[in-house]
Write an enzyme that holds these catalytic residues in place. Sequence first.
Site, PDB file in Angstrom:
ATOM      1  CE  LYS A 177      -3.243   1.647   3.744  1.00 17.87           C
ATOM      2  NZ  LYS A 177      -3.475   2.949   3.157  1.00 17.87           N
TER       3      LYS A 177
HETATM    4  P1  FBP Z   1      -6.418   7.328   4.173  1.00 11.25           P
HETATM    5  O1  FBP Z   1      -7.144   6.778   2.854  1.00 11.25           O
HETATM    6  O2  FBP Z   1      -7.543   8.106   4.801  1.00 11.25           O
HETATM    7  O3  FBP Z   1      -5.331   8.272   3.856  1.00 11.25           O
HETATM    8  O4  FBP Z   1      -5.937   6.187   4.993  1.00 11.25           O
HETATM    9  C1  FBP Z   1      -5.096   5.491   4.677  1.00 11.25           C
HETATM   10  C2  FBP Z   1      -4.141   5.220   5.876  1.00 11.25           C
HETATM   11  O5  FBP Z   1      -2.804   4.458   5.394  1.00 11.25           O
HETATM   12  C3  FBP Z   1      -4.639   4.547   7.066  1.00 11.25           C
HETATM   13  O6  FBP Z   1      -4.597   3.516   7.334  1.00 11.25           O
HETATM   14  C4  FBP Z   1      -3.678   5.424   8.093  1.00 11.25           C
HETATM   15  O7  FBP Z   1      -4.377   5.541   9.523  1.00 11.25           O
HETATM   16  C5  FBP Z   1      -3.325   6.553   7.575  1.00 11.25           C
HETATM   17  O8  FBP Z   1      -3.414   6.493   6.386  1.00 11.25           O
HETATM   18  C6  FBP Z   1      -1.994   7.325   7.826  1.00 11.25           C
HETATM   19  O9  FBP Z   1      -1.573   8.174   7.186  1.00 11.25           O
HETATM   20  P2  FBP Z   1      -0.500   9.204   7.459  1.00 11.25           P
HETATM   21  O10 FBP Z   1       0.401   8.171   8.302  1.00 11.25           O
HETATM   22  O11 FBP Z   1       0.099   9.590   6.108  1.00 11.25           O
HETATM   23  O12 FBP Z   1      -0.893  10.245   8.245  1.00 11.25           O
END
Ligand code: FBP
Length: 264
Positions: A177
């Site tokens: 991801k």
């Molecule tokens: P979003 O689609 O809302 O960006 O979520 C994806 C994700 O990986 C979540 O699993 C996680 O909580 C968040 O983004 C963490 O994002 P970051 O570390 O960039 O703040």
Amino acid sequence: MIPIDDSPIVRDGKSLILAMDHGLEHGPVDFKDVQKKLDPSTVFETATHDAVTAMAVQKGIAEGYYPSYEDDVNLLMKLNGTSNLWMGEPDSAVNCSIDYAVDVGADAVGFTVYGGSNHEIEMVEEFRDAHEQAREHGLPVVMWSYPRGQGVKNDTKPSTISYASRLALELGADIAKVKYPGSKDAMAHAVTSAGDMKVVMSGGSKTSDYEFLSQVEAVIDAGASGLAVGRNVWQREDPTRILDALELVIYEGETADAALEATE
Ligand code: FBP
């Protein structure tokens, strides 16, 4: 990497993972405009949509709410995660063991690795343990591959995202991801860098329907295997409508325009 096309978290070679670990990673602030979504059941309801192949949550949410949804939702247990309350080089506590994830009913597990952090070495060693234990249970492993920290100047530039997807392949993930690297070509390079391993795009903060779906269209055209998304789905007033549109773009190869028109 092992073949996972027969896994419940994959549909026709693609995945749409609904992530809801934000209460830990960012705090309740992510729910400020959608207060009712603070109740995890509301997001589990959203995850019952046919387009969603798995819901990614932390252990506490899984053990409290997944029992009511285990017939309708596939569980992706996030094994590590950390809050936004502290400062320092990116790191993430391992909050859940593979054995416990299996007990709660996980169909797959997720693990964040911050390549480039001063904590990269210990995070990769923790990933190794989780990965090898997941293999004993035949569970697919999704890596949140997010290079960041002192070693990384720009965490979404194309070469960084290609490195993120390659790092996930090298370390044994089944799906990487990664953040969107800014263009279809850059995403295509990140996909190629991952060999036969699947790459999905991380959703990011909420944007307009058109902007979001166009980015998903570009990512699918680039050869990616779908999406792992949180805010761009459950922060919407009507998550079902965007999931209907995502279903068309991800599984049917429709354009963003066509998907929007079909779901108006
Ligand atoms: P979003 O689609 O809302 O960006 O979520 C994806 C994700 O990986 C979540 O699993 C996680 O909580 C968040 O983004 C963490 O994002 P970051 O570390 O960039 O703040």
